[in-house]
Design a protein around this motif. Structure first.
Motif, short mmCIF file in Angstrom:
data_model
loop_
_atom_site.label_atom_id
_atom_site.label_comp_id
_atom_site.label_asym_id
_atom_site.label_seq_id
_atom_site.Cartn_x
_atom_site.Cartn_y
_atom_site.Cartn_z
N GLY A 103 -23.98 -11.20 -13.96
CA GLY A 103 -23.65 -11.28 -12.78
C GLY A 103 -23.15 -9.64 -12.39
N ALA A 104 -22.49 -10.02 -10.85
CA ALA A 104 -22.00 -8.83 -10.06
C ALA A 104 -20.96 -8.07 -11.32
CB ALA A 104 -21.32 -8.78 -9.37
N SER A 105 -19.84 -9.19 -11.56
CA SER A 105 -18.84 -9.32 -12.90
C SER A 105 -18.93 -8.00 -14.30
CB SER A 105 -17.47 -10.09 -13.11
OG SER A 105 -17.99 -11.18 -13.07
N ILE A 130 -15.63 -0.36 -7.46
CA ILE A 130 -14.88 -1.66 -5.96
C ILE A 130 -13.83 -0.90 -5.74
CG2 ILE A 130 -14.77 -3.72 -5.44
CD1 ILE A 130 -16.52 -4.33 -7.74
N LEU A 131 -13.88 -0.89 -4.59
CA LEU A 131 -12.34 -0.66 -3.46
C LEU A 131 -11.59 0.19 -4.26
CD1 LEU A 131 -11.61 -3.97 -2.37
CD2 LEU A 131 -12.48 -1.76 -1.19
N PRO A 132 -12.35 1.77 -4.72
CA PRO A 132 -11.57 2.98 -5.44
C PRO A 132 -9.81 3.19 -4.96
CG PRO A 132 -13.03 3.79 -4.06
CD PRO A 132 -13.14 2.12 -4.38
N GLU A 133 -9.76 3.24 -3.69
CA GLU A 133 -8.67 3.61 -3.21
C GLU A 133 -7.54 2.62 -2.50
OE1 GLU A 133 -9.94 6.33 0.79
OE2 GLU A 133 -11.82 6.03 0.06
N TYR A 134 -7.90 1.38 -3.56
CA TYR A 134 -6.88 0.34 -3.13
C TYR A 134 -7.00 -0.67 -3.96
CZ TYR A 134 -8.18 1.69 2.28
OH TYR A 134 -8.25 2.25 3.55
N GLU A 135 -6.06 -1.02 -3.56
CA GLU A 135 -6.14 -2.41 -5.50
C GLU A 135 -5.62 -3.48 -4.23
OE1 GLU A 135 -3.05 -1.12 -8.15
OE2 GLU A 135 -2.32 -3.69 -8.90
N LEU A 136 -6.25 -4.69 -4.80
CA LEU A 136 -5.91 -5.95 -4.60
C LEU A 136 -4.30 -6.40 -4.97
CD1 LEU A 136 -9.45 -7.27 -4.13
CD2 LEU A 136 -8.20 -6.40 -2.08
N GLU A 137 -4.40 -7.37 -4.30
CA GLU A 137 -3.21 -8.03 -5.22
C GLU A 137 -2.85 -9.39 -3.93
OE1 GLU A 137 1.84 -8.05 -4.28
OE2 GLU A 137 0.41 -6.65 -3.01
N LEU A 138 -2.44 -10.22 -5.20
CA LEU A 138 -2.41 -11.90 -4.84
C LEU A 138 -1.40 -12.03 -4.41
CD1 LEU A 138 -4.82 -13.90 -4.57
CD2 LEU A 138 -3.85 -14.79 -6.90
N ILE A 139 -0.50 -12.65 -3.42
CA ILE A 139 0.61 -13.48 -3.01
C ILE A 139 0.23 -14.74 -2.97
CG2 ILE A 139 2.12 -13.74 -1.79
CD1 ILE A 139 1.94 -11.06 -0.59
N HIS A 140 0.70 -15.53 -4.31
CA HIS A 140 -0.04 -16.71 -4.32
C HIS A 140 1.99 -17.76 -3.72
CE1 HIS A 140 1.39 -17.64 -8.72
NE2 HIS A 140 0.79 -16.28 -8.48
N TYR A 141 1.63 -19.26 -3.31
CA TYR A 141 1.70 -20.20 -3.27
C TYR A 141 1.46 -21.59 -4.14
CZ TYR A 141 5.06 -16.98 -0.65
OH TYR A 141 6.01 -16.24 -0.37
N ASP A 146 -8.16 -8.54 -11.84
CA ASP A 146 -7.78 -7.78 -12.66
C ASP A 146 -9.13 -6.60 -13.16
OD1 ASP A 146 -5.33 -8.46 -12.86
OD2 ASP A 146 -5.45 -9.85 -14.56
N LEU A 147 -10.68 -7.41 -13.36
CA LEU A 147 -11.54 -6.74 -13.40
C LEU A 147 -11.49 -5.79 -11.75
CD1 LEU A 147 -13.17 -7.02 -15.88
CD2 LEU A 147 -14.87 -9.07 -14.71
N VAL A 148 -11.60 -6.43 -11.61
CA VAL A 148 -12.03 -5.69 -9.60
C VAL A 148 -11.24 -4.39 -9.53
CG1 VAL A 148 -11.86 -5.23 -7.46
CG2 VAL A 148 -12.84 -8.00 -8.26
N ASN A 149 -9.64 -4.14 -10.04
CA ASN A 149 -9.08 -3.69 -9.71
C ASN A 149 -9.17 -1.70 -11.09
OD1 ASN A 149 -7.35 -4.14 -7.55
ND2 ASN A 149 -6.12 -5.85 -8.66
N PRO A 206 -5.38 -18.92 -12.99
CA PRO A 206 -5.29 -17.73 -14.11
C PRO A 206 -7.27 -16.99 -13.25
CG PRO A 206 -5.61 -19.89 -14.72
CD PRO A 206 -5.18 -20.02 -12.85
N SER A 207 -8.06 -17.87 -12.61
CA SER A 207 -9.76 -17.98 -13.53
C SER A 207 -9.08 -15.90 -11.67
CB SER A 207 -9.56 -18.70 -12.71
OG SER A 207 -11.50 -17.99 -12.20
N ALA A 208 -8.98 -16.94 -10.62
CA ALA A 208 -8.77 -15.94 -10.02
C ALA A 208 -7.78 -14.33 -10.05
CB ALA A 208 -8.29 -15.77 -8.66
#
Lengths: 411, 435
Positions: free
Chosen positions: A260-262, A28-39, A20-23, A13-15
């Motif tokens: 900080g940064a966030s 920050i990375l205006p042309e990209y969306e970061l996606e998390l694939i987790h197991y 969510d905030l970065v996206n 949940p922390s990540a």
């Protein structure tokens, strides 16, 4: 999510919060969306191997691998060079991971476990002990911590007189400790093994006023009360065996109030995380302490990727050109991560090969079944702040060996 | 992949086996693999000649280079791009083997190794799908206990190098000794410099010393023993028997001369597994171990490669696979016939489980003796040698299945008139003193 260190329970949940905030941020990375694939690796390298295969041999291509546990990170970080992947961990403390030769593309926001050792040595000196015993589970994280401890104790003129290790069954090792008359014992193992060890400690009577145990402080607060089918000691017996032990742990939340940064203070971060956990008790949520590190790891990655867009463009390349066979994009991300420097919720984030980022360790003692803070230690300045509330059964801490007093007697 | 399990119904099928071992000559432990290939091919040929098998095995070698990263990539690529493998054969380097063996459940694959002896792999919780035809390093422990019993030694000390390979053997030994009511007077472990610990053993009046350390440290240990006078008719050293020939010349990193080392080493007992059975009975292949060895040597000569100590375990390993797959095939065909009216399907999981169960029941005579597993571990033969005037002389054998120790008549030698005592005996005597 389970296993030796169920850190994912709070770190996921922390990540996700960071993601969510970065996206949402347009700078920050205006042309990209970061996606998390987790197991769920279950902190099990065997399970993780299968998951790693699924990650690498199915679409889409991943840019970075983010393992948690040391045993899983070791596996992933060692293999990653075969696919030109950067590995960024939020939960691995194994000192062995500081080896750049073996783990050439590895970064972590978690400090190395060697940070405990200056604190331990400081306490040995404070309590005038020069003979120490160790017992460890033979996992690389603990073996390498112990190697470091051996070097530091030697420097301080302290002898490690007994070294015991075990893989799954600690009974012979605990018996050996008793047989060798060990008094001051540093135990390095995961929480599940800790229960096995202390059940044996109870049976061997290796506790009480003559013995002091040093353990790692990142177990759950009630770890010795948890029902465990692999041991046959009662909660009362366990509670008796663990009384008075000392723990050391690394402070992972920025104690100062800075944005900080966030743009989040560490307190605001905690509040948001708690609401995301939806009423779950933080003390029973695995990885709650390390959650700031997971949060900052995502930020470090986002900022680094953001930094690579420009230089890549200059070379006529884009992030989506990344594949497992070319090195130049990996090299660019590596460079950006390597020069990271920002204020996170866990403090200032910079990466070096040694991994000791935070200077403070917290020392606690189990008193009457619950942990009490007894001091803090800052190893960079050698500064020990002591509360003076440590408690002992005798008048003070016990001796580190049987003292033989020779006496003349007249008959 | 997934549901494609029709291999068991056809005749003359070629069944692919994934072989994982270091091949690249620059890789660590690749010398083990070099001499394996001829033994494997010999086994495949003998299986074909026996005409008892409906299929032929084909081995596809994937080079792990004894490197964790390269080994994992080779394994992943074999799964993704290779044929559907029914089993994995191999695993030589301990670290690569444990990484892959730990993950096998995810693919329902069973692995059989012929060369990985690390005790860690005996952990069935972690490595449920792993078998080996070679006995593990722990297999020496019951043999050592038998040996101690034979000489009535009931008080011993242990001296262990503090790395996993050795401390695991020591931990297991501690259990075995306790079961056998043998007192462990002292357990010493060291990382680099054994002298302090050797001294402590001496101070504790330990006479029978069971050592677990590598060649380099062995020379240090015997140098300390020499300087402390811990050799000769009062002491018995028992150490690993897998060191290289003349190790004391190559591994001597001490300031003891070779002559001094040899003096301290005289009479030590070394324990290791037996690479080929000494019993000349015709096994499953219709050959005696000697007959097989002759054929193997011929193959070696033709191919111009060096022999491998593990070739017999590899040869027997291929037979284990052939026997297992035949039985699995029969069982599946039987099930198919029974289920004729229903649509018979079997998934990888069921097949994997079946292979595992059938492999567990292995029992035949191979060139390395009777091949049987207990919890995936090989019940094998352990060899005792004694160091006598610069040479290791075989003095006995221990069979794990029968739990019997056979000492060869008149080969053991002691420097005193009788075997050393396991402690100082204190005899109380009344003496009269004139006042």
């Amino acid at each position: 999510m389970s296993g030796g260190w169920p850190g994912g329970q709070a770190c996921l949940p922390s990540a996700q919060m960071a993601l969510d905030l970065v996206n949402k941020r347009t700078d920050i990375l205006p042309e990209y969306e970061l996606e998390l694939i987790h197991y769920d690796s279950m902190c099990d390298p065997g399970e993780a191997t299968k998951l790693l295969y699924d990650l690498l041999y199915t679409e889409p291509i991943k840019m970075v691998l983010m393992p948690g546990c040391s045993s899983v990170s070791t596996l992933v970080a060692e293999a990653a060079r075969m696919w030109n992947l950067i590995v960024l961990s939020y939960g691995s403390s194994s000192p062995a991971l500081s080896n750049r030769q073996r783990f050439p593309t590895f970064f972590r926001t978690h400090p190395s476990a060697t940070l405990h050792n200056p604190t331990r040595v400081q306490l040995f000196q404070k309590w005038k002990w020069t003979k120490i015993a160790t017992i460890q589970q033979t996992t690389e994280v603990f073996t390498s911590t112990l190697d470091d401890l051996e070097a530091r104790t030697k420097e301080a003129g302290i002898e490690i007189s007994v070294r015991q290790s075990f893989l799954t069954d600690p009974a012979p090792a605990v018996k050996n400790l008793k047989r060798q008359d060990a008094r001051i014992i540093v135990g390095l193992f995961y929480e599940t093994e800790a229960r096995k060890v202390f059940c044996e400690v109870y049976k061997e009577k290796l506790y009480g006023k003559k013995y002091v145990w040093f353990l790692i402080g990142w177990y759950a607060d009630n770890w010795f009360k948890i029902k465990d089918p692999s041991i046959n000691c009662t909660v009362e017996q366990m509670t008796e065996a663990v009384e008075g032990h000392v723990t050391t742990e690394i402070v992972m939340l920025n104690p100062e109030t800075v944005r900080g940064a966030s743009n989040l203070t560490s307190q605001e971060f905690l509040n948001q995380l708690m609401s995301k956990l939806g009423g779950k008790n933080p003390e029973e949520t695995g990885g709650f302490q390390e959650a700031p590190l997971a949060y900052d790891a995502v930020w470090a990655l986002a900022l680094a990727l953001n930094k690579t867009v420009g230089p890549l463009k200059a070379k006529g390349r884009r992030l989506e050109d990344f594949n497992y066979n070319n090195r130049d994009i990996t090299a660019e991300i590596y460079r950006a991560l390597n020069t990271s420097s920002f204020e996170g919720v866990s403090g200032h984030v910079v990466f070096d090969a040694q991994g000791s980022r935070m200077a403070w360790t917290l020392i606690e003692q189990l008193q009457g079944g619950s942990y009490k803070k007894i001091g803090y230690f800052d190893s960079t300045k050698g500064n020990l702040s002591w509360y003076g509330n440590d408690r002992w059964i005798g008048p003070g801490p016990p001796a580190d060996q049987t003292v033989v007093i020779e006496e003349f007697r007249f008959l | 992949h997934g549901q494609d399990n029709s291999w068991f119904s056809g005749d003359n099928e070629k069944l692919p086996i994934m072989v994982l071992m270091p091949m690249n000559e620059s890789a660590l432990m690749s010398s083990i693999s070099q001499g394996i290939e001829p033994a494997v091919q010999l086994a495949i040929q003998h299986i074909k000649e026996s005409r008892n098998y409906k299929f032929s095995l084909i081995t596809k070698i994937y080079d792990t280079e004894c490197d964790n990263a390269k080994g994992l990539r080779a394994f992943f690529d074999a799964i993704c791009y290779g044929p559907k493998h029914l089993m994995i054969f191999g695993g030589v380097c301990p670290s690569v083997t444990s990484i892959i063996a730990e993950s096998l459940e995810g693919w329902n694959l069973v692995q059989l190794s012929f060369a990985a002896t690390t005790p860690v792999l005996a952990d069935k919780k972690k490595y449920p799908n792993f078998f080996r035809t070679v006995p593990s390093d722990n297999a020496v422990n019951p043999a050592v206990v038998k040996f101690l019993n034979f000489y009535n030694w009931s008080r011993v000390g242990t001296l262990t190098q503090d790395v996993q390979r050795f401390s695991e053997v020591r931990n297991d030994l501690t259990n075995e000794l306790e079961k056998a009511d043998i007192q462990i007077a002292d357990t010493e472990s060291f990382s680099n410099d054994p002298c302090v610990n050797v001294k402590k053993l001496k101070d504790n009046d330990v006479r029978i010393i069971i050592g677990q350390f590598d060649e380099n440290l062995a020379s240090k240990v015997f140098c300390c023993a020499y300087n402390l006078n811990m050799y000769g008719s009062k002491y018995q050293w028992i150490i690993p028997g897998w060191y290289q020939g003349n190790w004391w010349e190559q591994a001597n990193s001490t300031n003891c001369t070779t002559r001094k080392l040899l003096t301290a080493m005289e009479g030590y007992i070394a324990v290791d597994f037996e690479p080929l059975s000494a019993k000349q009975v015709k096994g499953i292949s219709g050959r005696t171990p000697k007959e097989y060895e002759r054929e193997y040597s011929k193959e070696l000569q033709q191919k111009g490669v060096e022999p491998s100590k593990y070739h017999g375990f590899a040869y027997d390993g291929i037979w284990v696979i052939a026997k297992t797959l035949t039985r699995v095939m029969d069982l599946l065909q039987h099930k198919e016939r029974q289920d004729m009216y229903h649509n018979f399907t079997v998934d990888d999981r069921e097949v994997g489980k079946l292979v595992l169960d059938v492999m567990n029941e292995t029992n035949f005579y191979g060139v390395t003796g009777q091949v049987m597993f207990r919890n995936g571990e090989r019940m094998g033969t352990i060899k005792f040698t004694q160091f006598q005037e610069g040479q290791e002389v075989k003095v006995g054998e221990y069979n794990a299945i029968a739990d019997v120790l056979d000492l060869i008549n008149n080969t053991m030698r002691f420097q005193g008139v009788e075997p050393p005592k396991d402690r100082t005996f204190v005899r109380l005597q009344r003496r009269n003193i004139n006042v």
